[in-house]
Scaffold this motif. Structure first.
Motif, PDB file in Angstrom:
ATOM      1  N   PRO A 118       0.805  -1.229   0.000  1.00 35.49           N
ATOM      2  CA  PRO A 118       0.000   0.000   0.000  1.00 35.49           C
ATOM      3  C   PRO A 118       0.835   1.275   0.000  1.00 35.49           C
ATOM      4  O   PRO A 118       0.386   2.315  -0.510  1.00 35.49           O
ATOM      5  CB  PRO A 118      -0.828  -0.118   1.281  1.00 35.49           C
ATOM      6  CG  PRO A 118      -0.902  -1.574   1.562  1.00 35.49           C
ATOM      7  CD  PRO A 118       0.401  -2.136   1.089  1.00 35.49           C
ATOM      8  N   GLU A 119       2.046   1.217   0.539  1.00 31.32           N
ATOM      9  CA  GLU A 119       2.898   2.404   0.588  1.00 31.32           C
ATOM     10  C   GLU A 119       3.252   2.898  -0.806  1.00 31.32           C
ATOM     11  O   GLU A 119       3.534   4.090  -1.004  1.00 31.32           O
ATOM     12  CB  GLU A 119       4.175   2.096   1.383  1.00 31.32           C
ATOM     13  CG  GLU A 119       5.187   3.229   1.454  1.00 31.32           C
ATOM     14  CD  GLU A 119       4.642   4.496   2.105  1.00 31.32           C
ATOM     15  OE1 GLU A 119       5.187   5.579   1.825  1.00 31.32           O
ATOM     16  OE2 GLU A 119       3.678   4.407   2.892  1.00 31.32           O
ATOM     17  N   ILE A 120       3.230   2.003  -1.792  1.00 31.15           N
ATOM     18  CA  ILE A 120       3.523   2.398  -3.171  1.00 31.15           C
ATOM     19  C   ILE A 120       2.510   3.431  -3.654  1.00 31.15           C
ATOM     20  O   ILE A 120       2.874   4.455  -4.249  1.00 31.15           O
ATOM     21  CB  ILE A 120       3.546   1.158  -4.089  1.00 31.15           C
ATOM     22  CG1 ILE A 120       4.821   0.343  -3.845  1.00 31.15           C
ATOM     23  CG2 ILE A 120       3.438   1.562  -5.564  1.00 31.15           C
ATOM     24  CD1 ILE A 120       4.891  -0.956  -4.614  1.00 31.15           C
ATOM     25  N   ILE A 121       1.245   3.167  -3.411  1.00 28.83           N
ATOM     26  CA  ILE A 121       0.197   4.108  -3.822  1.00 28.83           C
ATOM     27  C   ILE A 121       0.317   5.415  -3.043  1.00 28.83           C
ATOM     28  O   ILE A 121       0.219   6.515  -3.618  1.00 28.83           O
ATOM     29  CB  ILE A 121      -1.198   3.499  -3.619  1.00 28.83           C
ATOM     30  CG1 ILE A 121      -1.322   2.149  -4.331  1.00 28.83           C
ATOM     31  CG2 ILE A 121      -2.276   4.468  -4.101  1.00 28.83           C
ATOM     32  CD1 ILE A 121      -1.221   2.208  -5.824  1.00 28.83           C
ATOM     33  N   SER A 122       0.537   5.318  -1.751  1.00 30.61           N
ATOM     34  CA  SER A 122       0.650   6.519  -0.916  1.00 30.61           C
ATOM     35  C   SER A 122       1.823   7.376  -1.349  1.00 30.61           C
ATOM     36  O   SER A 122       1.721   8.611  -1.405  1.00 30.61           O
ATOM     37  CB  SER A 122       0.799   6.121   0.555  1.00 30.61           C
ATOM     38  OG  SER A 122      -0.353   5.449   1.013  1.00 30.61           O
ATOM     39  N   ARG A 123       2.936   6.743  -1.650  1.00 32.68           N
ATOM     40  CA  ARG A 123       4.141   7.477  -2.060  1.00 32.68           C
ATOM     41  C   ARG A 123       3.893   8.230  -3.357  1.00 32.68           C
ATOM     42  O   ARG A 123       4.279   9.394  -3.500  1.00 32.68           O
ATOM     43  CB  ARG A 123       5.302   6.486  -2.208  1.00 32.68           C
ATOM     44  CG  ARG A 123       6.649   7.122  -2.425  1.00 32.68           C
ATOM     45  CD  ARG A 123       7.749   6.071  -2.446  1.00 32.68           C
ATOM     46  NE  ARG A 123       7.954   5.466  -1.125  1.00 32.68           N
ATOM     47  CZ  ARG A 123       8.866   4.530  -0.868  1.00 32.68           C
ATOM     48  NH1 ARG A 123       9.634   4.074  -1.847  1.00 32.68           N
ATOM     49  NH2 ARG A 123       8.994   4.040   0.347  1.00 32.68           N
ATOM     50  N   MET A 132       5.559   8.095 -12.203  1.00 34.19           N
ATOM     51  CA  MET A 132       5.531   6.666 -12.480  1.00 34.19           C
ATOM     52  C   MET A 132       6.282   5.942 -11.371  1.00 34.19           C
ATOM     53  O   MET A 132       7.333   6.404 -10.932  1.00 34.19           O
ATOM     54  CB  MET A 132       6.199   6.357 -13.825  1.00 34.19           C
ATOM     55  CG  MET A 132       5.633   7.116 -15.006  1.00 34.19           C
ATOM     56  SD  MET A 132       6.655   6.908 -16.505  1.00 34.19           S
ATOM     57  CE  MET A 132       6.339   5.182 -16.906  1.00 34.19           C
ATOM     58  N   ILE A 133       5.739   4.810 -10.926  1.00 37.59           N
ATOM     59  CA  ILE A 133       6.456   3.983  -9.961  1.00 37.59           C
ATOM     60  C   ILE A 133       7.410   3.064 -10.719  1.00 37.59           C
ATOM     61  O   ILE A 133       6.994   2.290 -11.592  1.00 37.59           O
ATOM     62  CB  ILE A 133       5.493   3.147  -9.107  1.00 37.59           C
ATOM     63  CG1 ILE A 133       4.616   4.054  -8.237  1.00 37.59           C
ATOM     64  CG2 ILE A 133       6.278   2.166  -8.237  1.00 37.59           C
ATOM     65  CD1 ILE A 133       5.328   4.697  -7.073  1.00 37.59           C
ATOM     66  N   LYS A 158      15.311   8.237  -4.024  1.00 40.25           N
ATOM     67  CA  LYS A 158      13.890   8.039  -3.751  1.00 40.25           C
ATOM     68  C   LYS A 158      13.039   8.458  -4.941  1.00 40.25           C
ATOM     69  O   LYS A 158      12.069   7.817  -5.286  1.00 40.25           O
ATOM     70  CB  LYS A 158      13.479   8.824  -2.505  1.00 40.25           C
ATOM     71  CG  LYS A 158      14.114   8.308  -1.220  1.00 40.25           C
ATOM     72  CD  LYS A 158      13.618   9.102  -0.017  1.00 40.25           C
ATOM     73  CE  LYS A 158      14.255   8.567   1.263  1.00 40.25           C
ATOM     74  NZ  LYS A 158      13.822   9.339   2.450  1.00 40.25           N
ATOM     75  N   THR A 159      13.408   9.564  -5.553  1.00 36.73           N
ATOM     76  CA  THR A 159      12.647  10.088  -6.679  1.00 36.73           C
ATOM     77  C   THR A 159      13.603  10.764  -7.657  1.00 36.73           C
ATOM     78  O   THR A 159      14.538  11.440  -7.249  1.00 36.73           O
ATOM     79  CB  THR A 159      11.602  11.123  -6.218  1.00 36.73           C
ATOM     80  OG1 THR A 159      10.731  10.518  -5.271  1.00 36.73           O
ATOM     81  CG2 THR A 159      10.776  11.626  -7.386  1.00 36.73           C
ATOM     82  N   ILE A 160      13.355  10.570  -8.940  1.00 35.32           N
ATOM     83  CA  ILE A 160      14.059  11.318  -9.970  1.00 35.32           C
ATOM     84  C   ILE A 160      13.057  12.272 -10.588  1.00 35.32           C
ATOM     85  O   ILE A 160      12.031  11.858 -11.127  1.00 35.32           O
ATOM     86  CB  ILE A 160      14.629  10.383 -11.052  1.00 35.32           C
ATOM     87  CG1 ILE A 160      15.711   9.478 -10.452  1.00 35.32           C
ATOM     88  CG2 ILE A 160      15.208  11.189 -12.204  1.00 35.32           C
ATOM     89  CD1 ILE A 160      16.199   8.424 -11.393  1.00 35.32           C
ATOM     90  N   ALA A 161      13.320  13.555 -10.478  1.00 32.82           N
ATOM     91  CA  ALA A 161      12.392  14.560 -10.989  1.00 32.82           C
ATOM     92  C   ALA A 161      12.822  15.036 -12.367  1.00 32.82           C
ATOM     93  O   ALA A 161      14.007  15.159 -12.653  1.00 32.82           O
ATOM     94  CB  ALA A 161      12.323  15.745 -10.033  1.00 32.82           C
ATOM     95  N   ASN A 162      11.840  15.263 -13.213  1.00 27.11           N
ATOM     96  CA  ASN A 162      12.069  15.885 -14.518  1.00 27.11           C
ATOM     97  C   ASN A 162      13.007  15.074 -15.408  1.00 27.11           C
ATOM     98  O   ASN A 162      13.810  15.623 -16.149  1.00 27.11           O
ATOM     99  CB  ASN A 162      12.621  17.307 -14.340  1.00 27.11           C
ATOM    100  CG  ASN A 162      12.398  18.152 -15.579  1.00 27.11           C
ATOM    101  OD1 ASN A 162      11.493  17.885 -16.359  1.00 27.11           O
ATOM    102  ND2 ASN A 162      13.227  19.158 -15.756  1.00 27.11           N
ATOM    103  N   GLY A 163      12.915  13.750 -15.304  1.00 25.01           N
ATOM    104  CA  GLY A 163      13.717  12.905 -16.182  1.00 25.01           C
ATOM    105  C   GLY A 163      13.051  12.737 -17.534  1.00 25.01           C
ATOM    106  O   GLY A 163      11.840  12.882 -17.680  1.00 25.01           O
ATOM    107  N   LEU A 228      10.595   5.690  -6.868  1.00 24.97           N
ATOM    108  CA  LEU A 228      11.220   4.379  -6.818  1.00 24.97           C
ATOM    109  C   LEU A 228      10.635   3.503  -5.722  1.00 24.97           C
ATOM    110  O   LEU A 228      10.270   3.981  -4.647  1.00 24.97           O
ATOM    111  CB  LEU A 228      12.727   4.540  -6.610  1.00 24.97           C
ATOM    112  CG  LEU A 228      13.421   5.506  -7.583  1.00 24.97           C
ATOM    113  CD1 LEU A 228      14.918   5.550  -7.307  1.00 24.97           C
ATOM    114  CD2 LEU A 228      13.148   5.111  -9.027  1.00 24.97           C
ATOM    115  N   THR A 229      10.569   2.203  -6.005  1.00 25.33           N
ATOM    116  CA  THR A 229      10.065   1.267  -4.992  1.00 25.33           C
ATOM    117  C   THR A 229      11.046   1.139  -3.833  1.00 25.33           C
ATOM    118  O   THR A 229      10.650   0.948  -2.694  1.00 25.33           O
ATOM    119  CB  THR A 229       9.836  -0.122  -5.600  1.00 25.33           C
ATOM    120  OG1 THR A 229      11.068  -0.622  -6.148  1.00 25.33           O
ATOM    121  CG2 THR A 229       8.757  -0.090  -6.667  1.00 25.33           C
ATOM    122  N   ASN A 230      12.345   1.198  -4.133  1.00 29.08           N
ATOM    123  CA  ASN A 230      13.374   1.012  -3.100  1.00 29.08           C
ATOM    124  C   ASN A 230      13.086  -0.190  -2.216  1.00 29.08           C
ATOM    125  O   ASN A 230      13.247  -0.147  -0.993  1.00 29.08           O
ATOM    126  CB  ASN A 230      13.516   2.282  -2.255  1.00 29.08           C
ATOM    127  CG  ASN A 230      14.311   3.364  -2.967  1.00 29.08           C
ATOM    128  OD1 ASN A 230      15.096   3.081  -3.860  1.00 29.08           O
ATOM    129  ND2 ASN A 230      14.083   4.612  -2.591  1.00 29.08           N
TER     130      ASN A 230
END
Length: 255
Positions: A118-123, A132-133, A158-163, A228-230
């Motif tokens: 569930p944390e995937i959706i929350s993130r 996109m996950i 954790k996140t790549i922005a503007n790729g 990212l799922t990490n």
């Protein structure tokens, strides 16, 4: 925010389990995959849903009011009448075009045959941009829906922005790939019209296209966050082996 769940497919590789019902109505511990995903979205403060149906549509349509009443949410069903000769680009477009014309809200888009932490959706819901996950842990294989993000390594982020997406699809070279798109994404309201324009082109080119390809062109003109799922776990359900893994994962996630 709206949760869009794609549940129109036939699930032929899961026969005979899907002989009478679509994959989204398969049950783990007496709970359908559809209800599980809706619960995940509710945990991320989503209370409005669109479920795109096709194969054995009446069984999903009949169940949705029960789920809506149980959780005090809104569920609208949209029918892909050509579910047997189209793919997810068409199902996605039907929902996304409706949102553009009627709701004008952000939406989270999920495949109805996924079981996820569930944390995937929350993130993802917390992302300010279209997102996109991406699984940056799972070992890639020929069936993985891979992507290559320009000039980026996904390790320890954790996140790549503007790729920018250089390439996306199953046929990519595994060592060159940045990770796997898991079929969970978000489109913010400001990007919906452009997303639909790109989907229209994909459908005109081939109605069997996946909606996933739309994100490549969208990344050129809009900001996309790659969340990212990490290590957070998930599985799609395409065949009987996946179905067994999904049941084990549900046990693990629920303790």
């Amino acid at each position: 925010m709206i949760g869009v769940i794609l549940a129109a497919g036939m699930g032929t590789r899961l026969m005979p389990l899907t002989k009478e019902i679509p994959k989204a109505l398969l049950k783990i511990k007496e709970t359908t995959l559809l209800e599980r995903m809706i619960k995940n979205c509710i945990n991320a403060d989503i209370s409005k849903f669109i479920v795109v149906v096709g194969y054995n549509k009446d069984k999903v349509i009949d169940l949705c009011p029960e789920i809506a009443e149980k959780y005090d949410i809104e569920i609208k069903t949209i029918v892909n009448e050509k579910y047997d000769v189209t793919n997810t680009s068409v199902s996605t477009y039907l929902a996304s075009k409706y949102i553009e014309e009627n709701e004008q809200e952000d939406f989270i888009l999920v495949n109805g045959d996924n079981v996820v932490d569930p944390e995937i959706i929350s993130r993802l819901s917390k992302s300010n941009n279209t997102g996109m996950i991406i699984d940056n842990f799972k070992e890639l294989n020929e069936e993985s829906f891979k992507l290559i993000i320009a000039n980026e390594s996904l390790n320890e982020k954790k996140t790549i922005a503007n790729g920018k997406i250089e390439a996306i699809g199953k046929g990519l070279d595994i060592p060159s790939s940045s990770g796997e798109f898991i079929g969970v994404s978000k489109v913010v309201s400001d990007d919906v019209a452009e997303f639909n324009r790109i989907l229209e082109g994909l459908i005109e080119e081939d109605p069997q296209n996946y909606y996933d390809f739309a994100y490549k062109d969208l990344s050129i003109v809009k900001t996309i966050d790659f969340v990212l799922t990490n290590g957070l776990k998930w599985t799609e359900i395409d065949d009987h082996n996946d179905w067994e893994n999904a049941q084990k994962l549900a046990d693990e996630l629920e303790g």
